[in-house]
Write an enzyme that holds these catalytic residues in place. Structure first.
Site, PDB file in Angstrom:
ATOM      1  N   TYR A 133      81.511  38.939  46.510  1.00 28.45           N
ATOM      2  CA  TYR A 133      81.485  37.498  46.217  1.00 28.45           C
ATOM      3  C   TYR A 133      80.428  36.741  47.011  1.00 28.45           C
ATOM      4  O   TYR A 133      80.462  35.527  47.112  1.00 28.45           O
ATOM      5  CB  TYR A 133      82.872  36.879  46.495  1.00 28.45           C
ATOM      6  CG  TYR A 133      83.955  37.318  45.510  1.00 28.45           C
ATOM      7  CD1 TYR A 133      83.782  38.415  44.690  1.00 28.45           C
ATOM      8  CD2 TYR A 133      85.136  36.621  45.410  1.00 28.45           C
ATOM      9  CE1 TYR A 133      84.767  38.821  43.801  1.00 28.45           C
ATOM     10  CE2 TYR A 133      86.138  37.014  44.521  1.00 28.45           C
ATOM     11  CZ  TYR A 133      85.940  38.118  43.726  1.00 28.45           C
ATOM     12  OH  TYR A 133      86.915  38.509  42.843  1.00 28.45           O
ATOM     13  N   LYS A 190      88.952  51.636  47.092  1.00 29.86           N
ATOM     14  CA  LYS A 190      88.668  52.570  46.000  1.00 29.86           C
ATOM     15  C   LYS A 190      87.675  53.594  46.547  1.00 29.86           C
ATOM     16  O   LYS A 190      86.610  53.827  45.978  1.00 29.86           O
ATOM     17  CB  LYS A 190      88.120  51.773  44.803  1.00 29.86           C
ATOM     18  CG  LYS A 190      88.000  52.550  43.519  1.00 29.86           C
ATOM     19  CD  LYS A 190      89.314  53.042  42.953  1.00 29.86           C
ATOM     20  CE  LYS A 190      89.052  53.974  41.778  1.00 29.86           C
ATOM     21  NZ  LYS A 190      90.235  54.776  41.413  1.00 29.86           N
ATOM     22  N   ASP A 223      94.027  51.035  42.342  1.00 36.41           N
ATOM     23  CA  ASP A 223      94.661  51.212  41.031  1.00 36.41           C
ATOM     24  C   ASP A 223      96.115  51.667  41.209  1.00 36.41           C
ATOM     25  O   ASP A 223      97.029  51.178  40.529  1.00 36.41           O
ATOM     26  CB  ASP A 223      93.868  52.183  40.133  1.00 36.41           C
ATOM     27  CG  ASP A 223      93.301  53.385  40.884  1.00 36.41           C
ATOM     28  OD1 ASP A 223      93.479  53.468  42.118  1.00 36.41           O
ATOM     29  OD2 ASP A 223      92.689  54.250  40.228  1.00 36.41           O
ATOM     30  N   ASP A 247      91.648  39.402  45.395  1.00 38.49           N
ATOM     31  CA  ASP A 247      91.688  38.351  44.373  1.00 38.49           C
ATOM     32  C   ASP A 247      92.534  38.815  43.190  1.00 38.49           C
ATOM     33  O   ASP A 247      93.441  38.124  42.717  1.00 38.49           O
ATOM     34  CB  ASP A 247      90.244  38.061  43.933  1.00 38.49           C
ATOM     35  CG  ASP A 247      90.119  36.855  43.030  1.00 38.49           C
ATOM     36  OD1 ASP A 247      91.134  36.171  42.784  1.00 38.49           O
ATOM     37  OD2 ASP A 247      89.004  36.587  42.556  1.00 38.49           O
ATOM     38  N   ASP A 251      96.875  37.883  41.960  1.00 37.15           N
ATOM     39  CA  ASP A 251      97.318  37.297  40.686  1.00 37.15           C
ATOM     40  C   ASP A 251      98.455  38.135  40.119  1.00 37.15           C
ATOM     41  O   ASP A 251      99.446  37.614  39.608  1.00 37.15           O
ATOM     42  CB  ASP A 251      96.165  37.242  39.669  1.00 37.15           C
ATOM     43  CG  ASP A 251      95.471  35.881  39.650  1.00 37.15           C
ATOM     44  OD1 ASP A 251      95.424  35.237  40.721  1.00 37.15           O
ATOM     45  OD2 ASP A 251      94.978  35.470  38.580  1.00 37.15           O
TER      46      ASP A 251
END
Ligand code: ATP
Length: 352
Positions: A133, A190, A223, A247, A251
């Site tokens: 970001y 990851k 994941d 982020d 959610d």
């Protein structure tokens, strides 16, 4: 001493929910002084200013905390003001730890079968100043069939170490809502596919974890973490991850607590002025209708007070929101029939 709070409601439902949060903070008896700032789309469209000159320095110098609503307005398709204000604040004020508690207040709010409030009580610590970001990268041969887009993922030793250390310190200093000590930090990455950044996260996590022998260190690929959060949220305590994974996963996690309207967050730089905001955005589709859920913003206000050491009033606010949820004195997104203002009024009137 009276704590000074800068309030930046921003755009869309940010304005509506922050009005309720400020009302509740004052009603709680917290000894604070609030000052409103008009940074947001209207101001930008009127005079082209996103952040006034010296704005971030002023916030850090003159305020103990910042309470923010949301930014985003269809009239500013580039979203430049949101980027400059929100990301600017995070990056320039170095608010490196994004703390997002995930707590289920009432079983009726959770879409998972058979899940009780005690089963969903974890915290996601998201790195807030690096990763994907930072806008590092570029586009070559734009708009042609040969176009190349590169989005860099920045991971510094300093940045990774301080967020991981923050997660362990947080775990050491905090209890769950039932009063039991937090005792596990799970790092998620990851690293099986993104080996360079993942390797750094893995090494630092191991090193820092060894300094906290009383805390259990765990690892999950991002994941797998998404799958496990839905399968069995009971297994999580403190989760630390990078900017983008944090982020996304928050959610998902917000849906376990009743949706985006219920989720609170803090953007923290220890010992410095920190910023608090609900997890949701400006939600232009429902803005101005007085139906947005103010509880995420109100709980954000409580989180801010707690951070400022105003724990008693913070606790009163959390208890009143819990009671509102139990009695269905809520907006329609979580099953009630109150307007934004009515839900805020109910909480303000039931502060113990
Ligand atoms: P951003 O990109 O900044 O996250 P967005 O508008 O894409 O903004 P949100 O603002 O987070 O996303 O909201 C997405 C949807 O979630 C909204 O359209 C709305 O239906 C729902 N929502 C979000 N916040 C609330 C809230 N406080 N009360 C009720 N519904 C909400």
């Amino acid at each position: 001493m009276k704590k000074r709070i800068a309030v930046i409601p921003g755009d869309g439902i940010g304005v509506e929910v922050i009005a309720e949060a400020v009302k509740v903070i004052h009603a709680s008896g917290a000894v604070v002084e609030t000052t409103q700032f008009d940074w947001g789309a209207n101001r930008y469209l009127a005079d082209g200013v996103t952040v006034p000159a010296d704005g971030f320095r002023m916030l850090g110098r003159d305020f103990d905390a910042i309470l923010v609503g949301a930014f985003g307005d269809p009239r500013v398709p580039s979203n430049i003001h949101a980027k400059e204000i929100l990301l600017g604040m995070r990056f320039q004020m170095d608010l490196y730890a994004n703390v997002r508690p995930v707590r289920l207040l009432d079983a009726s709010l959770c879409p998972l079968k058979g899940v009780e409030p005690k089963d969903v009580d974890f915290v996601v610590i998201r790195e807030n100043t690096e990763g994907s970001y930072t806008d590092a990268g570029g586009v070559f041969k734009h708009g042609t069939p040969d176009e190349i887009a590169i989005q860099e993922d920045i991971n510094t030793r300093k940045g990774v170490e301080r967020i991981i250390r923050y997660a362990f310190d947080y775990c050491e200093r905090h209890t769950k809502s039932d009063g039991t000590q937090r005792k596990q930090v799970l790092m998620s990455d990851k690293s099986n596919a993104m080996t360079h950044a993942g390797g750094l996260w893995q090494r630092v996590f191991k090193e820092v974890g060894e300094e906290y022998p009383q805390i259990t260190s765990q690892h999950m690929f991002i994941d797998a973490l998404c799958m496990q959060i839905v399968r069995d949220p009971r297994q999580f305590d403190v989760i630390v991850t990078n900017n983008m994974f944090g982020d996304i996963v928050t959610d998902l996690a917000a849906s376990l607590q009743g949706g985006l309207g219920m989720a609170a967050s803090g953007n923290i730089r220890p010992e410095k002025t920190s910023m608090f905001e609900p997890v949701h955005g400006s939600a232009p589709l429902i803005a101005g209708e007085n139906i947005a859920n103010p509880f995420g913003a109100i709980l954000t206000g409580a989180m801010m007070l707690n951070h400022l050491g105003i724990a008693n009033e913070s606790g009163k606010i959390e208890a009143a929101v819990l009671e509102a949820v139990r009695q269905k004195k809520t907006t329609q997104d979580i099953g009630g029939s109150l307007s934004t203002q009515q839900a805020g009024d109910w909480v303000a009137k039931h502060l113990g």
